[in-house]
Write a protein that holds these residues in place. Sequence first.
Motif, PDB file in Angstrom:
ATOM      1  N   ARG A  29       0.829  -1.203   0.000  1.00 31.00           N
ATOM      2  CA  ARG A  29       0.000   0.000   0.000  1.00 31.00           C
ATOM      3  C   ARG A  29       0.861   1.249   0.000  1.00 31.00           C
ATOM      4  O   ARG A  29       0.530   2.247  -0.646  1.00 31.00           O
ATOM      5  N   MET A  30       1.971   1.223   0.737  1.00 34.47           N
ATOM      6  CA  MET A  30       2.839   2.391   0.794  1.00 34.47           C
ATOM      7  C   MET A  30       3.393   2.727  -0.591  1.00 34.47           C
ATOM      8  O   MET A  30       3.309   3.874  -1.044  1.00 34.47           O
ATOM      9  N   PHE A  31       3.948   1.700  -1.284  1.00 39.26           N
ATOM     10  CA  PHE A  31       4.504   1.948  -2.615  1.00 39.26           C
ATOM     11  C   PHE A  31       3.414   2.428  -3.568  1.00 39.26           C
ATOM     12  O   PHE A  31       3.645   3.302  -4.408  1.00 39.26           O
ATOM     13  N   ASN A  32       2.230   1.855  -3.450  1.00 41.79           N
ATOM     14  CA  ASN A  32       1.121   2.265  -4.302  1.00 41.79           C
ATOM     15  C   ASN A  32       0.789   3.735  -4.091  1.00 41.79           C
ATOM     16  O   ASN A  32       0.702   4.511  -5.049  1.00 41.79           O
ATOM     17  N   HIS A  33       0.627   4.133  -2.828  1.00 43.38           N
ATOM     18  CA  HIS A  33       0.262   5.524  -2.540  1.00 43.38           C
ATOM     19  C   HIS A  33       1.385   6.494  -2.873  1.00 43.38           C
ATOM     20  O   HIS A  33       1.138   7.684  -3.066  1.00 43.38           O
ATOM     21  N   CYS A  34       2.611   5.986  -2.921  1.00 46.23           N
ATOM     22  CA  CYS A  34       3.748   6.835  -3.320  1.00 46.23           C
ATOM     23  C   CYS A  34       3.944   6.838  -4.839  1.00 46.23           C
ATOM     24  O   CYS A  34       4.888   7.437  -5.341  1.00 46.23           O
ATOM     25  N   GLY A  35       3.069   6.132  -5.541  1.00 51.08           N
ATOM     26  CA  GLY A  35       3.105   6.157  -7.004  1.00 51.08           C
ATOM     27  C   GLY A  35       4.020   5.153  -7.661  1.00 51.08           C
ATOM     28  O   GLY A  35       4.300   5.257  -8.855  1.00 51.08           O
TER      29      GLY A  35
ATOM     30  N   LEU B  37       3.983   1.579  -8.588  1.00 44.07           N
ATOM     31  CA  LEU B  37       3.296   0.304  -8.766  1.00 44.07           C
ATOM     32  C   LEU B  37       4.300  -0.834  -8.945  1.00 44.07           C
ATOM     33  O   LEU B  37       4.111  -1.935  -8.431  1.00 44.07           O
ATOM     34  N   TRP B  38       5.392  -0.571  -9.682  1.00 39.18           N
ATOM     35  CA  TRP B  38       6.392  -1.596  -9.951  1.00 39.18           C
ATOM     36  C   TRP B  38       6.975  -2.152  -8.656  1.00 39.18           C
ATOM     37  O   TRP B  38       7.125  -3.359  -8.493  1.00 39.18           O
ATOM     38  N   GLU B  39       7.310  -1.265  -7.705  1.00 41.48           N
ATOM     39  CA  GLU B  39       7.871  -1.728  -6.425  1.00 41.48           C
ATOM     40  C   GLU B  39       6.825  -2.467  -5.603  1.00 41.48           C
ATOM     41  O   GLU B  39       7.149  -3.422  -4.886  1.00 41.48           O
ATOM     42  N   ALA B  40       5.573  -2.052  -5.698  1.00 39.51           N
ATOM     43  CA  ALA B  40       4.497  -2.757  -5.001  1.00 39.51           C
ATOM     44  C   ALA B  40       4.389  -4.189  -5.515  1.00 39.51           C
ATOM     45  O   ALA B  40       4.229  -5.140  -4.737  1.00 39.51           O
TER      46      ALA B  40
ATOM     47  N   THR C  58      -3.479  -8.424   1.274  1.00 37.05           N
ATOM     48  CA  THR C  58      -2.381  -8.169   0.347  1.00 37.05           C
ATOM     49  C   THR C  58      -2.881  -8.172  -1.101  1.00 37.05           C
ATOM     50  O   THR C  58      -2.503  -7.316  -1.912  1.00 37.05           O
ATOM     51  N   TRP C  59      -3.737  -9.151  -1.424  1.00 34.47           N
ATOM     52  CA  TRP C  59      -4.324  -9.194  -2.771  1.00 34.47           C
ATOM     53  C   TRP C  59      -5.112  -7.909  -3.037  1.00 34.47           C
ATOM     54  O   TRP C  59      -5.026  -7.332  -4.124  1.00 34.47           O
ATOM     55  N   ASN C  60      -5.893  -7.477  -2.051  1.00 32.12           N
ATOM     56  CA  ASN C  60      -6.694  -6.275  -2.225  1.00 32.12           C
ATOM     57  C   ASN C  60      -5.801  -5.067  -2.500  1.00 32.12           C
ATOM     58  O   ASN C  60      -6.110  -4.240  -3.371  1.00 32.12           O
ATOM     59  N   ALA C  61      -4.679  -4.970  -1.769  1.00 32.99           N
ATOM     60  CA  ALA C  61      -3.759  -3.845  -1.971  1.00 32.99           C
ATOM     61  C   ALA C  61      -3.243  -3.825  -3.406  1.00 32.99           C
ATOM     62  O   ALA C  61      -3.165  -2.759  -4.037  1.00 32.99           O
ATOM     63  N   LEU C  62      -2.907  -4.996  -3.945  1.00 32.97           N
ATOM     64  CA  LEU C  62      -2.357  -5.054  -5.301  1.00 32.97           C
ATOM     65  C   LEU C  62      -3.429  -4.798  -6.358  1.00 32.97           C
ATOM     66  O   LEU C  62      -3.194  -4.075  -7.332  1.00 32.97           O
TER      67      LEU C  62
ATOM     68  N   ALA D 108      -4.221  -1.184  -6.304  1.00 32.28           N
ATOM     69  CA  ALA D 108      -3.111  -0.421  -6.885  1.00 32.28           C
ATOM     70  C   ALA D 108      -3.214  -0.385  -8.403  1.00 32.28           C
ATOM     71  O   ALA D 108      -3.049   0.671  -9.018  1.00 32.28           O
ATOM     72  N   HIS D 109      -3.497  -1.515  -8.998  1.00 35.33           N
ATOM     73  CA  HIS D 109      -3.602  -1.565 -10.464  1.00 35.33           C
ATOM     74  C   HIS D 109      -4.793  -0.742 -10.961  1.00 35.33           C
ATOM     75  O   HIS D 109      -4.695  -0.068 -11.991  1.00 35.33           O
ATOM     76  N   THR D 110      -5.898  -0.808 -10.245  1.00 40.69           N
ATOM     77  CA  THR D 110      -7.066  -0.018 -10.646  1.00 40.69           C
ATOM     78  C   THR D 110      -6.753   1.472 -10.547  1.00 40.69           C
ATOM     79  O   THR D 110      -7.081   2.250 -11.445  1.00 40.69           O
TER      80      THR D 110
END
Length: 198
Positions: free
Chosen positions: A1-7, A9-12, A26-30, A33-35
């Motif tokens: 979630r942190m990597f996603n919110h920091c923009g 996606l690749w690191e997430a 964890t699945w929900n976070a990923l 993130a893609h959405t």
Amino acid sequence: RMFNHCGSLWEAIQVFDGIRNPSVFTWNALISAHTMHEEATEAIRLYSEMRCSNVCPDEHVFVAALKACVKAEALSDGMLVHTDIVFSLFEPNSHVSNILVDMYMKCGLLDMAQKVFDKLSIRNEVSWSALIGGYLVQGYCQTALECFKKMQIEHVSPDVVTFMAVLKACANIGAIDKGKQIHDEIATLGLLNKDVVL
């Protein structure tokens, strides 16, 4: 979630790939993130992968997957998610149901959207706005106005989104008297100075 919110996606994705048995959280976070990063098709694929790994989705995953289906205009995938919701014995909350209404409306399945809406135990302004806005977009302006009337009968307070939809419906069919009435309601609520689009 942190990597996603920091923009990032690749690191997430890298972090996710290093987890041996990802949890539903964890699945929900990923998937979310893609959405969020306009990768709706991949989000839908991840949802399918999660289901194949025998992880049971929760309401947050259902919301994320449905949002992806709406963005990708993937009706068949959305219907599969809806089927998963039904068979999961999860009682859809208003958030899940609102997205289902929105999805079916945007895909032109008005009857399905209405059926989901009718089953809602609690209908809030978001539920009504999804229904009214859907009928407006599909060209059923009179039906949109009838829904607005029912919304008021149920004592649900319209928000700015609802008012914009019903004003457009009035404009589309030339319902000037109804438009003036709605204008008065908006003025009474003090919304004219709060939203420039309205």
